[in-house]
Design an enzyme around this catalytic site. Structure first.
Site, PDB file in Angstrom:
ATOM      1  N   GLN A 175       3.149  -4.091  -4.720  1.00 43.16           N
ATOM      2  CA  GLN A 175       3.649  -3.968  -3.338  1.00 43.16           C
ATOM      3  C   GLN A 175       2.825  -2.987  -2.497  1.00 43.16           C
ATOM      4  O   GLN A 175       2.904  -3.013  -1.274  1.00 43.16           O
ATOM      5  CB  GLN A 175       5.116  -3.528  -3.337  1.00 43.16           C
ATOM      6  N   GLY A 184      13.365   0.845  -6.378  1.00 45.23           N
ATOM      7  CA  GLY A 184      12.276   0.430  -7.254  1.00 45.23           C
ATOM      8  C   GLY A 184      11.039   0.134  -6.431  1.00 45.23           C
ATOM      9  O   GLY A 184      11.118  -0.003  -5.196  1.00 45.23           O
ATOM     10  N   CYS A 192      14.452  -6.312  -0.913  1.00 50.71           N
ATOM     11  CA  CYS A 192      13.075  -6.029  -1.331  1.00 50.71           C
ATOM     12  C   CYS A 192      12.368  -5.283  -0.202  1.00 50.71           C
ATOM     13  O   CYS A 192      12.474  -5.695   0.965  1.00 50.71           O
ATOM     14  CB  CYS A 192      12.340  -7.334  -1.636  1.00 50.71           C
ATOM     15  N   LEU A 193      11.671  -4.225  -0.558  1.00 53.52           N
ATOM     16  CA  LEU A 193      10.976  -3.436   0.465  1.00 53.52           C
ATOM     17  C   LEU A 193       9.854  -4.252   1.114  1.00 53.52           C
ATOM     18  O   LEU A 193       9.408  -3.914   2.209  1.00 53.52           O
ATOM     19  CB  LEU A 193      10.432  -2.138  -0.146  1.00 53.52           C
ATOM     20  N   HIS A 222      13.431  -7.602 -11.248  1.00 52.94           N
ATOM     21  CA  HIS A 222      12.858  -7.761  -9.903  1.00 52.94           C
ATOM     22  C   HIS A 222      11.427  -7.177  -9.871  1.00 52.94           C
ATOM     23  O   HIS A 222      10.498  -7.804  -9.341  1.00 52.94           O
ATOM     24  CB  HIS A 222      13.766  -7.030  -8.913  1.00 52.94           C
ATOM     25  N   GLU A 223      11.252  -5.989 -10.456  1.00 55.02           N
ATOM     26  CA  GLU A 223       9.923  -5.347 -10.422  1.00 55.02           C
ATOM     27  C   GLU A 223       8.936  -6.051 -11.363  1.00 55.02           C
ATOM     28  O   GLU A 223       7.749  -6.182 -11.039  1.00 55.02           O
ATOM     29  CB  GLU A 223      10.027  -3.856 -10.778  1.00 55.02           C
ATOM     30  N   HIS A 267       7.476  -8.851  -9.553  1.00 51.39           N
ATOM     31  CA  HIS A 267       6.389  -8.452  -8.641  1.00 51.39           C
ATOM     32  C   HIS A 267       5.048  -8.406  -9.393  1.00 51.39           C
ATOM     33  O   HIS A 267       4.020  -8.833  -8.858  1.00 51.39           O
ATOM     34  CB  HIS A 267       6.658  -7.078  -8.024  1.00 51.39           C
TER      35      HIS A 267
HETATM   36  O1  K1U Z   1      11.005  -3.915  -5.296  1.00 51.11           O
HETATM   37  C1  K1U Z   1      11.485  -3.557  -4.246  1.00 51.11           C
HETATM   38  O2  K1U Z   1      11.128  -4.063  -3.198  1.00 51.11           O
HETATM   39  C2  K1U Z   1      12.557  -2.484  -4.220  1.00 51.11           C
HETATM   40  C3  K1U Z   1      13.973  -3.056  -4.138  1.00 51.11           C
HETATM   41  C4  K1U Z   1      14.543  -3.112  -5.547  1.00 51.11           C
HETATM   42  C5  K1U Z   1      15.787  -3.903  -5.751  1.00 51.11           C
HETATM   43  C6  K1U Z   1      16.889  -3.787  -4.955  1.00 51.11           C
HETATM   44  C7  K1U Z   1      18.044  -4.503  -5.202  1.00 51.11           C
HETATM   45  C8  K1U Z   1      18.088  -5.361  -6.267  1.00 51.11           C
HETATM   46  C9  K1U Z   1      16.983  -5.501  -7.052  1.00 51.11           C
HETATM   47  C10 K1U Z   1      15.838  -4.773  -6.812  1.00 51.11           C
HETATM   48  C11 K1U Z   1      14.789  -2.141  -3.235  1.00 51.11           C
HETATM   49  O3  K1U Z   1      14.943  -0.997  -3.508  1.00 51.11           O
HETATM   50  S1  K1U Z   1      15.487  -2.831  -1.802  1.00 51.11           S
HETATM   51  C12 K1U Z   1      16.423  -1.478  -1.124  1.00 51.11           C
HETATM   52  C13 K1U Z   1      17.695  -1.196  -1.849  1.00 51.11           C
HETATM   53  O4  K1U Z   1      18.168  -2.026  -2.593  1.00 51.11           O
HETATM   54  C14 K1U Z   1      18.393   0.089  -1.686  1.00 51.11           C
HETATM   55  C15 K1U Z   1      17.992   1.003  -0.748  1.00 51.11           C
HETATM   56  C16 K1U Z   1      18.664   2.199  -0.637  1.00 51.11           C
HETATM   57  C17 K1U Z   1      19.726   2.487  -1.433  1.00 51.11           C
HETATM   58  C18 K1U Z   1      20.147   1.583  -2.360  1.00 51.11           C
HETATM   59  C19 K1U Z   1      19.469   0.377  -2.492  1.00 51.11           C
HETATM   60 ZN    ZN Z   2      10.762  -6.181  -4.263  1.00 49.01          ZN
END
Ligand code: K1U
Ligand code: ZN
Length: 167
Positions: free
Chosen positions: A51, A46, A91-92, A133-134, A137
């Site tokens: 972000q 996401g 979270c990225l 989560h988004e 943000h």
């Molecule tokens: O919003 C963001 O920073 C993105 C975030 C979203 C998220 C992840 C987990 C739970 C709730 C919301 C991410 O994508 S973090 C990376 C991640 O979870 C992932 C990366 C590669 C493959 C699978 C998952």
């Molecule tokens: Zn995030």
């Protein structure tokens, strides 16, 4: 398409409140396309416009295994939440940090698509978690804001130490 720089916690720009999208033109399509490229490259499931330092109500999500289900939500609003689930989130904008957050199990949202057409969705499981989560943000909330003050302090120290080492 372009890769966009992702803001890192505790950057204060992550606290800005996103504004509604009112014009559905090529620039909003380009933003969604650039965000998708950025999310897939990270990789993530996401990304909110906040972000990438664009303070518009636009989020993208793809929780599929094979990058086959990109969803774009413009001006998303939560209509209904039910149940509770607790899962590990990342979270990225907070790289390398994962922790448990309690979220609603099932949510109903309404939003606009890239053509400005109204849509609605009932989501559960990971899609529901990612939506919440988004949406956070867009309201200036990062998942670590749901953790204790002590955990937040430890995360800030850990990220600051990492930034010093990589500088
Ligand atoms: O919003 C963001 O920073 C993105 C975030 C979203 C998220 C992840 C987990 C739970 C709730 C919301 C991410 O994508 S973090 C990376 C991640 O979870 C992932 C990366 C590669 C493959 C699978 C998952
Ligand atoms: Zn995030």
């Amino acid at each position: 398409m372009a890769l966009l720089p992702i803001l890192r916690f505790p950057d204060l720009r992550l606290k800005k409140i996103a504004q509604p999208v009112t014009v559905f033109d090529e620039s909003i399509r380009q933003l969604a396309a650039d965000m998708a490229e950025t999310m897939y490259e990270a990789p993530g499931i996401g990304l909110a416009a906040t972000q990438v330092d664009v303070h518009k109500q636009l989020i993208i999500i793809d929780v599929s295994e094979d990058k086959s289900d990109l969803r774009v939500f413009i001006n998303p609003q939560l209509d209904h939440c039910e149940g509770l689930q607790e899962g590990e989130e990342g979270c990225l904008s907070v790289p390398g940090i994962y922790d448990k957050v309690e979220r609603s199990e099932r949510v109903t949202v309404h939003y606009l698509d890239l053509d400005g057409q109204p849509q609605s969705l009932v989501a559960d499981g990971l899609l529901a978690v990612c939506l919440q989560h988004e949406l956070d943000h867009l309201n200036g909330i990062v998942f670590v804001d749901h953790l204790s003050q002590l955990k937040q302090l430890r995360i800030k120290n850990k990220l600051a130490k990492k930034a010093r080492v990589t500088a």
